[in-house]
Design an enzyme around this catalytic site. Sequence first.
Site, PDB file in Angstrom:
ATOM      1  N   GLY A   1      29.407  48.701   8.211  1.00  0.00           N
ATOM      2  CA  GLY A   1      29.170  49.281   9.536  1.00  0.00           C
ATOM      3  C   GLY A   1      30.417  49.920  10.115  1.00  0.00           C
ATOM      4  O   GLY A   1      30.366  51.021  10.669  1.00  0.00           O
ATOM      5  N   CYS A   2      31.547  49.248   9.966  1.00  0.00           N
ATOM      6  CA  CYS A   2      32.798  49.772  10.524  1.00  0.00           C
ATOM      7  C   CYS A   2      33.247  51.021   9.780  1.00  0.00           C
ATOM      8  O   CYS A   2      33.800  51.945  10.376  1.00  0.00           O
ATOM      9  CB  CYS A   2      33.878  48.699  10.486  1.00  0.00           C
ATOM     10  SG  CYS A   2      33.451  47.261  11.506  1.00  0.00           S
TER      11      CYS A   2
END
Length: 158
Positions: free
Chosen positions: A48-49
Amino acid sequence: MTEPARLSPGDAAPDFTLADDAGGQVSLSDLRGRKVIVYFYPAAMTPGCTKQACDFTDSLDSLKASGYEVLGISPDKPEKLVKFREKDGLTIPLLSDADRSVMTAYGAFGEKKLYGKVVQGVIRSTFVVDEDGAIEKAQYNVKATGHVAKLRKDLGLD
């Protein structure tokens, strides 16, 4: 579950000076006169990051053309941030908040739900700081995917 104190539009953005991935220091106060997007993310090199950082990198030229700087902040050490930048070709400044003091000041660290459990951690959050150092937008618990597109829309850039 106690929520950390949150910032709202009009609040003064807490100033900070943090180490970056290039061995330097970045201070929010040095960017006065420009709009700054400050975003907090839990960990470099997680799916996600990575998606979020790549989206900000892909939008950086157009954000800068619209007068915005972008700073990504995580609790990772600068050495890990260097690997993150190199692995994914990131062009946004990545800052290390190892003691989480800046995240705490922004209300971006505290209790959150993760897979149904209450844990202490980084609350994925984005702030837009205006030219005078005041919070223009405060967005908590943002989604990694699609966030930059939504933020651009919220800022009237699309």
